[in-house]
Design a protein around this motif. Structure first.
Motif, short mmCIF file in Angstrom:
data_model
loop_
_atom_site.label_atom_id
_atom_site.label_comp_id
_atom_site.label_asym_id
_atom_site.label_seq_id
_atom_site.Cartn_x
_atom_site.Cartn_y
_atom_site.Cartn_z
N GLN A 131 0.84 -1.20 0.00
CA GLN A 131 0.00 0.00 0.00
C GLN A 131 0.87 1.25 0.00
O GLN A 131 2.09 1.18 0.18
N ASP A 132 0.21 2.43 -0.15
CA ASP A 132 0.93 3.70 -0.18
C ASP A 132 1.67 3.96 1.12
O ASP A 132 2.69 4.65 1.16
N SER A 191 -1.18 -0.80 -4.04
CA SER A 191 -1.29 0.61 -4.37
C SER A 191 0.10 1.08 -4.79
O SER A 191 1.01 1.17 -3.97
N SER A 223 -5.65 -3.54 -8.26
CA SER A 223 -4.63 -2.63 -7.73
C SER A 223 -4.91 -1.21 -8.22
O SER A 223 -5.65 -0.99 -9.18
N ARG A 224 -4.28 -0.25 -7.55
CA ARG A 224 -4.45 1.16 -7.90
C ARG A 224 -3.08 1.74 -8.24
O ARG A 224 -2.17 1.76 -7.42
#
Length: 582
Positions: free
Chosen positions: A81-82, A109, A131-132
């Protein structure tokens, strides 16, 4: 396996990712390639299951994981993640020479810093699953792009289509509505209306798609019914495989696709329209255009609707008139239809006159008595059919008589009757067919309720058959006595069977042994009276099969001469006699 993972595996299989030499025959055989790849060089890095390395310490961010595994040919990153990216790293533009050829983001992310790192690599396959990404990596060496459950802006994909000359496959599944509303062009298409405003200029996405050199285009569950897509299919010069699964075919959109197939799409060889929703008018337009197409080799129309005489007549004319089709999938198109005029009847009526189709899949359909009779005619007289899949079909009573037509068939090589409940009557018919049929190579009879009587008939048929290679019998009511009959037949008479699948039987190991020596060539070298100078060549051929060497040793021990006793061994006194002399 969840539905999403199952769908991803199917796409990965189509790409050949993570398993370049693995091509299973059915979706049921596909493992979770993304999470458990068959490629031994694949590396899986899961943030949730992070373990500290004794030498290098733990990897904290996605960048650390990628730097640590730069030598991996296949890298799968999960659950990053971020929050895993520090502020100092967000401004870092480090160029790292990544050797990763196949890269997969699963539930991640991805920050811009990671995107820039990937852009300097020679990655060929990029998979973005749930996913982003803040931006799509601009990789000029990319060959395949797969986006599943992740939104990617069409302009980013358009850049890849324009600049990545090696891009061959574009697969978008639930990747946002394509095309999206583009304010700069004033281009907007309504998702639910049947009227379209067609701009004289294509959107950047479709224009880039038209100018690209991709050969595979897959849209599933996310494409809007726009005529621009039909324009791309018609004018594109390299498209070989197009998939429009689970797309709502309005009458206007179906007509546009039909005109594209009729007027262009000269390079198209595979067309997949599984689970599409169309009216009888739309089905008529599509079938009429496919009937006249000269290049389509594989067609998937499974789980489609064929209501009314107009659509069924169009299906009949399509199969009858097309001369290029080699494989057609019509699974589950008549799963609830028992009527005498069911959808199966025009299919078999057209097949009697079509002599180019070599493979047909009709799983999960219902057969009325008239359709069963016509199936018998096709099985007995069709001159080009090599494979037919009838698994999970529902047949009326007396279906075994329809299988007797196989006795005179000279082309069919594979037959699947899995989960068809044919019972002992069907097994008796198959046993009679095997006595005279000389072309069948594989037959699947698992989960059919076959008992001792049916198994005895199969053993009798296998006794006179020397061409069948595989037979699958698991999931039936076969006891040990019946299994012993199969074993005795393969041991003493049949020299062609390579696979006899009875996993719950105590004779499975013996069947596997005799299948192994059959595969090594027992039928060819079973004559042990051959001249002695030929045996070195035979043994060289059988050297890779331990079962065959063991078999030859048992049949003819003289082939492997024993070591002669040395003089020292012959003169050695007997220990017992020496003690007696003392």
């Amino acid at each position: 396996m969840s539905e999403e993972e199952y769908e991803l595996d199917r796409i990965l299989l189509d790409l050949g990712c993570f398993a370049p030499h693995f091509r299973p025959q059915s979706l049921h055989e596909i493992c979770r390639l993304a999470l458990q790849p068959r490629d031994p060089s694949a590396t899986i890095v899961d943030k949730h299951n992070e373990q500290e390395d004794e030498t290098d310490g733990p990897f904290g961010t996605m960048e650390d994981a990628m730097v640590k595994h730069t030598d991996s040919e296949t890298l799968i990153l999960q659950n990053f993640q971020d929050s895993d990216v520090s502020e100092s790293e967000t401004e870092n533009d480090t160029k790292v020479d990544l050797g990763v050829k196949q890269l997969c983001f699963s539930h991640c992310s991805v920050h811009k810093s990671v995107v820039k790192m990937i852009e300097h690599s020679d990655t060929e396959v990029l998979i973005i699953w749930n996913s982003r990404l803040q931006a799509l990596p601009k990789i000029r060496t990319l060959k395949s792009l797969v986006v599943i459950d992740s939104f990617i802006h069409p302009n980013d994909i358009a850049w890849l289509l324009q600049n990545s000359k090696s891009l061959e496959r574009l697969i978008l599944i639930r990747a946002g509505d394509i095309p999206s509303i583009e304010k700069n062009k004033g281009y907007c298409i309504s998702e639910c209306s049947s009227r379209f405003y067609k701009s004289p200029v294509l959107s950047p996405f479709f224009q880039a798609l038209l100018d690209s050199s991709i050969t595979t285009l897959i849209f599933e569950r996310n494409v809007l019914p726009t005529p621009d897509l039909a324009h791309v299919i018609e004018k594109h010069a390299h498209l070989e495989n197009v998939s429009l699964r689970n797309v709502n075919f309005t009458d206007y959109f179906a007509y546009a696709i039909a005109q594209a197939l009729k007027n262009g799409a000269k390079s198209l060889e595979e067309l997949d329209m599984k689970q599409v929703y169309w009216s009888p008018i739309g089905a008529f337009h599509i079938c009429n255009s496919i009937r006249m197409h000269k290049n389509i080799r594989r067609l998937d129309l499974s789980e489609t609707m064929w209501n009314g005489r107009q659509s069924k007549g169009a299906l009949y004319e399509m199969i009858l008139g097309n001369t290029s089709l080699r494989h057609i999938d019509l699974s589950r198109i008549a799963s609830t239809d028992w009527s005498p005029n069911s959808t199966m009847c025009p299919i078999f009526e057209a097949l009697q006159s079509n002599h180019t189709i070599t493979s047909i899949c009709l799983t999960r359909n219902r057969f009325c008595p008239h359709a069963t009779y016509m199936l018998d005619c096709v099985l007995s007289m069709h001159p080009s059919l090599h494979r037919i899949d009838l698994s999970h079909c529902a047949f009326p009573r007396g279906f075994g008589r329809a299988l007797l037509g196989l006795a005179s068939n000279s082309t069919l090589k594979e037959l699947s009757l899995e989960h068809c409940r044919i019972g002992d009557d069907g097994a008796n018919a198959i046993g009679n067919v095997l006595q005279s049929n000389q072309t069948l190579k594989s037959i699947d009879l698992c989960h059919n309720g076959i008992g001792a009587t049916g198994c005895q008939s199969l053993a009798r048929g296998l006794k006179h058959n020397q061409t069948l290679h595989n037979i699958f019998l698991h999931g039936n009511n076969i006891n040990e006595i019946s299994a012993a009959q199969i074993r005795d037949t393969v041991r003493d008479y049949n020299h062609s069977l390579r696979v006899v699948f009875l996993p719950n039987s105590h004779f499975q190991e013996e069947l596997q042994y005799y299948g192994g020596i059959n595969y090594a060539g027992r039928k060819q070298i079973g004559d042990l009276t051959l001249k002695r100078p030929l045996w070195p060549t035979i043994l060289e051929r059988a050297s890779d099969h331990a079962d065959m060497l063991y078999f030859l040793l048992r049949q003819n021990p003289g082939l492997f001469p024993q070591e002669e006793k040395t003089q020292e061994t012959q003169e050695r006194p007997n220990k017992k006699r020496r003690l007696e002399d003392c």
